[in-house]
Motif scaffolding. Structure first.
Motif, short mmCIF file in Angstrom:
data_model
loop_
_atom_site.label_atom_id
_atom_site.label_comp_id
_atom_site.label_asym_id
_atom_site.label_seq_id
_atom_site.Cartn_x
_atom_site.Cartn_y
_atom_site.Cartn_z
N GLY A 164 0.80 -1.22 0.00
CA GLY A 164 0.00 0.00 0.00
C GLY A 164 0.82 1.27 0.00
N PHE A 165 1.88 1.30 0.82
CA PHE A 165 2.68 2.53 0.91
C PHE A 165 3.37 2.89 -0.40
N PRO A 166 3.99 1.95 -1.12
CA PRO A 166 4.59 2.33 -2.41
C PRO A 166 3.58 2.91 -3.39
N ILE A 167 2.37 2.35 -3.42
CA ILE A 167 1.34 2.89 -4.31
C ILE A 167 0.95 4.30 -3.88
N LEU A 168 0.75 4.48 -2.56
CA LEU A 168 0.40 5.80 -2.04
C LEU A 168 1.50 6.82 -2.34
N ALA A 169 2.74 6.44 -2.11
CA ALA A 169 3.86 7.36 -2.37
C ALA A 169 3.97 7.69 -3.85
N TYR A 170 3.77 6.71 -4.70
CA TYR A 170 3.84 6.95 -6.14
C TYR A 170 2.77 7.95 -6.58
N LEU A 215 3.61 11.58 -4.83
CA LEU A 215 4.84 12.25 -5.24
C LEU A 215 4.84 12.57 -6.73
N LEU A 216 4.43 11.62 -7.54
CA LEU A 216 4.47 11.85 -8.99
C LEU A 216 3.25 12.61 -9.48
N GLY A 217 2.09 12.34 -8.90
CA GLY A 217 0.88 13.04 -9.32
C GLY A 217 0.36 12.51 -10.65
N GLY A 218 -0.51 13.31 -11.25
CA GLY A 218 -1.12 12.89 -12.50
C GLY A 218 -2.36 12.05 -12.34
N HIS A 219 -2.77 11.79 -11.10
CA HIS A 219 -3.96 10.99 -10.82
C HIS A 219 -4.79 11.70 -9.75
N PHE A 220 -6.11 11.43 -9.80
CA PHE A 220 -7.04 11.95 -8.78
C PHE A 220 -6.95 13.47 -8.65
N GLY A 221 -6.72 14.14 -9.74
CA GLY A 221 -6.68 15.59 -9.73
C GLY A 221 -5.39 16.21 -9.23
N LEU A 222 -4.38 15.40 -8.93
CA LEU A 222 -3.10 15.92 -8.46
C LEU A 222 -2.23 16.34 -9.64
N ALA A 223 -1.60 17.48 -9.50
CA ALA A 223 -0.74 17.98 -10.57
C ALA A 223 0.47 17.07 -10.74
N TYR A 224 0.85 16.84 -11.99
CA TYR A 224 2.00 15.99 -12.28
C TYR A 224 3.30 16.73 -11.97
#
Length: 372
Positions: free
Chosen positions: A138-144, A147-156
């Motif tokens: 779970g944590f690697p997916i959450l961190a990815y 940190l990287l963004g581009g999903h769920f409205g987060l800036a890339y």
């Protein structure tokens, strides 16, 4: 009937022995370790005076005569350290070039990582298995995502904007988590009775151990794209992470192999007598004992990996030390390199010392008679 002789019984009184030492606390420790005799006391006093003679000027420079408040070099008026340089560039040291508006995402990742480490380190906290499962999946997916963004409205945010302590911890955590299981598989493969598997593992280990890490990073960053199709592009950070994992997994394999060789063949034979398969014997009997024996070697490899994260500067990734060095090129802060390097050394020491102390704690908990 013969009467038993008394030759096996003591006929004289036992001589009086010294009373056990009941002194405790700091005074008892000093008396037992530093001042147990005249010679030991003299040596301890001389060493303490020498240490004080060396440490006191350093304390004067770092704390007593140092400047902590201000926003420019004009605030550094004394002869001590100018920690204003660190304070003015603290954000870039931690986040690199990560956008200021999105730094809350990095803070969340740091906070979750700290909670996971604390949860796994404190023995009394429950649900360890679920926490480990979340930490590995779970944590690697959450961190990815964060940190990287581009999903769920987060800036890339591209990885070229990553830097500072954030990048150092990313490389260290991924390298540690990735190199350990790969090293275990390589160690098992090198001890395998199948010639093909053993040969592949031996060639892999000896190749990576014989090449400097700087060369590995350079090849991963510069040479690897030349052998890839033109329409395929690997991220520079991803290439560095793969190179670091493969490099340190070779060293990890030899550390784990030393633990496997320390386990007697009777353990494996006992597992065979119980009808256990190869992987059951390794997972339930051999590996738990072997890993326990080589905890110091494993942690030593982790510490070396953490310190070698600074080498990613060779491929243009600015970790914490590189960010500090880049800040020293600012004409407004020329001449304050010592403060930057001392701060970087302190941060590296805190993380490495913490890993070392925790490994000693794990050794004490898992000690079942191997300690001499």
């Amino acid at each position: 009937m013969t009467t038993p002789t008394n030759s096996t019984f003591r006929t004289e009184m036992i001589e009086a022995r010294e009373a056990p030492n009941q002194s405790r606390g700091v005074a008892g420790w000093l008396r037992a370790n530093l001042f147990s005799g005249p010679i030991n006391s003299v040596v301890s006093v001389v060493v303490i005076l020498l240490i004080a003679r060396l440490i006191w000027p350093f304390l004067e420079w770092t704390v007593i005569d140092a400047n902590f408040l201000g926003s420019s070099r004009d605030a550094c008026t004394g002869d001590g350290a100018c920690w204003v340089f660190i304070a003015s560039r603290f954000d870039s040291i931690i986040y690199g070039f990560y956008p200021e508006a999105a730094r809350w995402r990095v803070d969340i990742v740091f906070a979750v990582l700290a909670v996971l480490i604390a949860w796994l380190a404190v023995p009394r906290l429950p649900q360890k298995k679920w926490v480990v499962l979340f930490a590995l999946i779970g944590f690697p997916i959450l961190a990815y995502i964060l940190l990287l963004g581009g999903h769920f409205g987060l800036a890339y945010v591209p990885t070229r904007a990553w830097g500072g302590l954030m990048l150092t911890l990313t490389i260290a955590v991924v390298g540690i988590v990735g190199s350990l299981p790969i090293g275990i598989l390589l160690a098992l493969g090198r001890r395998s009775k199948m010639p093909f598997v053993k040969s592949i593992c031996v060639i892999f280990i000896e190749f990576w151990r014989g090449v400097p890490l700087i060369t590995v990073l350079f090849m991963a960053s510069v040479m690897l794209p030349l052998f890839m199709p033109g329409n395929i592009e690997f991220d520079k950070l991803l290439r560095a992470l793969v190179g670091i994992m493969l490099f340190w997994s070779a060293y990890m394999a030899e550390v784990i192999r030393s633990g496997l060789q320390a386990i007697g063949k009777g353990q494996n034979e006992a597992g065979q007598a119980l009808g256990l398969s190869y992987w059951q014997r390794m997972g339930l009997i051999i590996l738990p004992q072997a890993l326990k024996l080589v905890i110091p070697g494993i942690v030593n490899t982790f510490i070396s990996l953490f310190k070698d994260t600074s080498l990613v500067l060779i491929i243009g990734l600015l970790d914490m030390l590189a960010i500090i060095r880049a800040g020293l090129t600012d004409t407004n802060w020329l001449g304050f390199s010592t403060e930057g390097y001392v701060f970087a050394a302190l941060v590296y020491w805190i993380f490495c010392f913490s890993m070392s102390r925790y490994s000693q704690y794990i050794e004490r908990r898992l000690n079942t008679g191997h300690k001499q």
